[in-house]
Design a protein around this motif. Structure first.
Motif, short mmCIF file in Angstrom:
data_model
loop_
_atom_site.label_atom_id
_atom_site.label_comp_id
_atom_site.label_asym_id
_atom_site.label_seq_id
_atom_site.Cartn_x
_atom_site.Cartn_y
_atom_site.Cartn_z
N GLN A 44 0.83 -1.20 0.00
CA GLN A 44 0.00 0.00 0.00
C GLN A 44 0.87 1.25 0.00
O GLN A 44 2.07 1.21 0.25
CB GLN A 44 -0.94 -0.02 1.21
N THR A 46 1.19 3.96 1.83
CA THR A 46 1.91 4.48 2.99
C THR A 46 3.27 3.80 3.15
O THR A 46 4.26 4.44 3.50
CB THR A 46 1.07 4.31 4.27
N SER A 121 -5.67 5.22 11.15
CA SER A 121 -6.82 5.07 10.27
C SER A 121 -7.18 6.39 9.61
O SER A 121 -7.55 6.44 8.43
CB SER A 121 -8.03 4.54 11.05
N GLY A 124 -4.78 7.02 6.75
CA GLY A 124 -5.11 6.17 5.62
C GLY A 124 -6.38 6.60 4.92
O GLY A 124 -6.50 6.51 3.69
N LYS A 297 -5.47 0.69 1.06
CA LYS A 297 -5.79 1.46 2.26
C LYS A 297 -7.02 0.92 2.97
O LYS A 297 -7.11 0.98 4.21
CB LYS A 297 -6.00 2.93 1.90
N THR A 301 -6.81 -0.08 6.84
CA THR A 301 -7.68 0.73 7.70
C THR A 301 -8.71 -0.13 8.41
O THR A 301 -9.06 0.13 9.58
CB THR A 301 -8.38 1.83 6.87
#
Length: 476
Positions: A44, A46, A121, A124, A297, A301
């Motif tokens: 992902q 991040t 969260s 994200g 995400k 999340t």
């Protein structure tokens, strides 16, 4: 990867259990699903940004990749050791903290876990909102609310759905990253990038710290997603399934981030989602990439939201002396935690979230000593001999407060402070180390060793064997 049969008679879409022990008759799942869950959760955007930081902050490609891999292995081992507890305990990860801190004392790390994962969260959700807004051509606020609704649905359905989503995410993520690597490296020689080497200890340790901290942050909830596996599941095999999934997934994403930062420079930093999707040459491929980003995400999340729900439930039941919560109460907790993270995302999608992210990274200081204490207690002190019913009894074997455990925990937090380097706080000894944050190393070693010494000096209250609750009178 070994597969374990799942009893069809007990298969339900909506999860029935919450923080209570999972009886043998309801155990199911496979080790392969542990691999796909953590592999997909790490593929992902991040993780891409975290990998890019190793280059953005001064490292070269070769040593950044080596440092990131070293950190993945170290942090991933810590994380997977927590995951291996799941099949043996049949409990959410943070419930076991009551052994080390007491039924009430465990609220201290639990409350911090809730704050951190709600915050993660929120971060994200902002990135997912950007992707969904572009994919559906809607306002970002609308996109964030749509994303939040999906998180509520998936978190409410629970364990089985989350693992199914992990399998889908691992497939979509793999295909997306294969395309992204091919597009990024088109016309560039990978060998030329790897040939540029200027090793500095500070940059190398930074890369190690980035990936190790990334992995350790999963520790407080990793066993939540392995607790339904049959009790007979091999602990070493569980460790390997979780470890290989999280390390490979994160290293792939972070490697892309390193290469993107090295090749694109300013075009990547600060414009990560736009740059990644810009690699899609056509509108259709760009749409697929936006979908892949949003799905990645959504997976992580949902993991954060589910872990937050388990932590909130553990806090409230600890004071109430209960061992479970009703499905209606669990849904209320889902709505509460997702509303909190979505509210932060809406408020901070433009500027506030960056400062809040620094605060969240600072909170990691509070989880390395928890992780060390939990692992030392489980593997070397109690040796898996838990009195599960006593975990829900404030006046039972583990008591309300374990003063020794809480003191060691506090020391583990304090000894890290001189070595912390975040935008929220920087310790006085950081400059002498070239600006590198090595607090996580201190936070693992000092409280881990100290907790072992303290528990060796006092009589252990561990039972002679694991004591399980009696479900014989429970209805079908």
């Amino acid at each position: 990867m070994e597969r374990t049969a799942s009893p069809a008679a007990n298969a339900t879409l909506i999860e029935r259990r919450s923080i209570d022990y999972i009886p043998d008759a309801e155990r199911h799942g496979s080790l392969f699903s542990q691999f796909t869950l953590w592999f997909g959760a790490n593929l992902q955007v991040t993780a891409v940004v975290v990998g890019a930081l190793a280059v953005v902050l001064g490292g070269d490609v070769f040593w950044s990749l080596i440092g990131l891999l070293a950190g993945q292995v170290i942090g991933g081992a810590v994380m997977a050791l927590h995951g291996a507890q799941g099949p043996q305990l049949g409990l959410p990860q943070m419930i076991s903290s009551r052994v080390q801190f007491g039924v009430y004392g465990a609220v201290v790390p639990l409350a911090l876990v809730c704050v951190m994962y709600v915050g993660f969260s929120a971060g994200g959700t902002v990135l997912a909102g950007q992707a969904i807004a572009e994919l559906l051509h809607v306002d970002r606020t609308v996109a964030i609310l749509l994303f939040a609704a999906l998180v509520v649905l998936l978190t409410g359905l629970g364990y089985r759905t989350i693992h199914a989503m992990g399998r889908v995410s691992s497939i979509v993520g793999t295909l997306a990253f294969l395309y992204l690597f091919a597009s990024l490296l088109h016309g560039h020689a990978l060998g030329a990038l790897l040939a540029i080497r200027h090793f500095t200890l500070a940059s190398f340790l930074l890369a190690v710290s980035l990936s190790a901290s990334w992995q350790i942050a999963y520790g407080p909830y990793v066993a939540d997603y392995s607790r339904y596996l049959p009790k007979s599941t091999s602990a070493p095999k569980t460790f390997f399934a979780v470890f290989s999934g999280t390390v490979i997934g994160a290293q792939v994403a972070m490697t892309f981030g390193v290469l993107a930062a090295a090749l694109a420079g300013d075009r990547f930093s600060g414009h990560e989602v736009a740059f990644i999707v810009g690699l899609g040459a056509t509108g259709a491929i760009a749409a697929v990439l936006y979908f892949a980003i949003a799905l990645g995400k959504l997976t992580i999340t949902t993991l954060n939201a589910y872990g937050s729900v388990m932590s909130v439930a553990a806090i409230l039941t600890g004071f109430g002396g209960k061992r479970e919560i009703s499905p209606r109460t669990r849904i209320a907790f889902v709505l509460l935690t997702v509303a909190a993270s979505s509210g932060l995302a809406l408020a901070g999608q433009h500027s506030f979230l960056k400062a809040f992210s620094s605060f969240l990274l600072f909170l990691l200081v509070f989880f390395t000593p928890w992780s060390a204490i939990n692992l030392v207690d489980y593997y070397w002190v109690t040796r898996e001999r838990f009195d599960v019913p006593a975990l829900f009894e404030p006046d039972g074997r583990y008591g309300r407060w374990n003063v020794a455990g809480l003191i060691v925990y506090a020391i583990g937090v304090l000894v890290q402070m001189p070595f912390v380097a975040t935008g929220f706080y920087t310790g006085p000894w950081v400059d002498a180390l070239g600006g590198v944050d090595v607090s996580w190393i201190i936070g693992v070693l000092v409280p881990g060793i100290l907790y072992y010494v303290v528990t060796e000096l006092k009589r252990s209250n561990a039972p002679d064997f694991m004591t399980l609750p009696d479900y014989s009178s429970e209805g079908d």
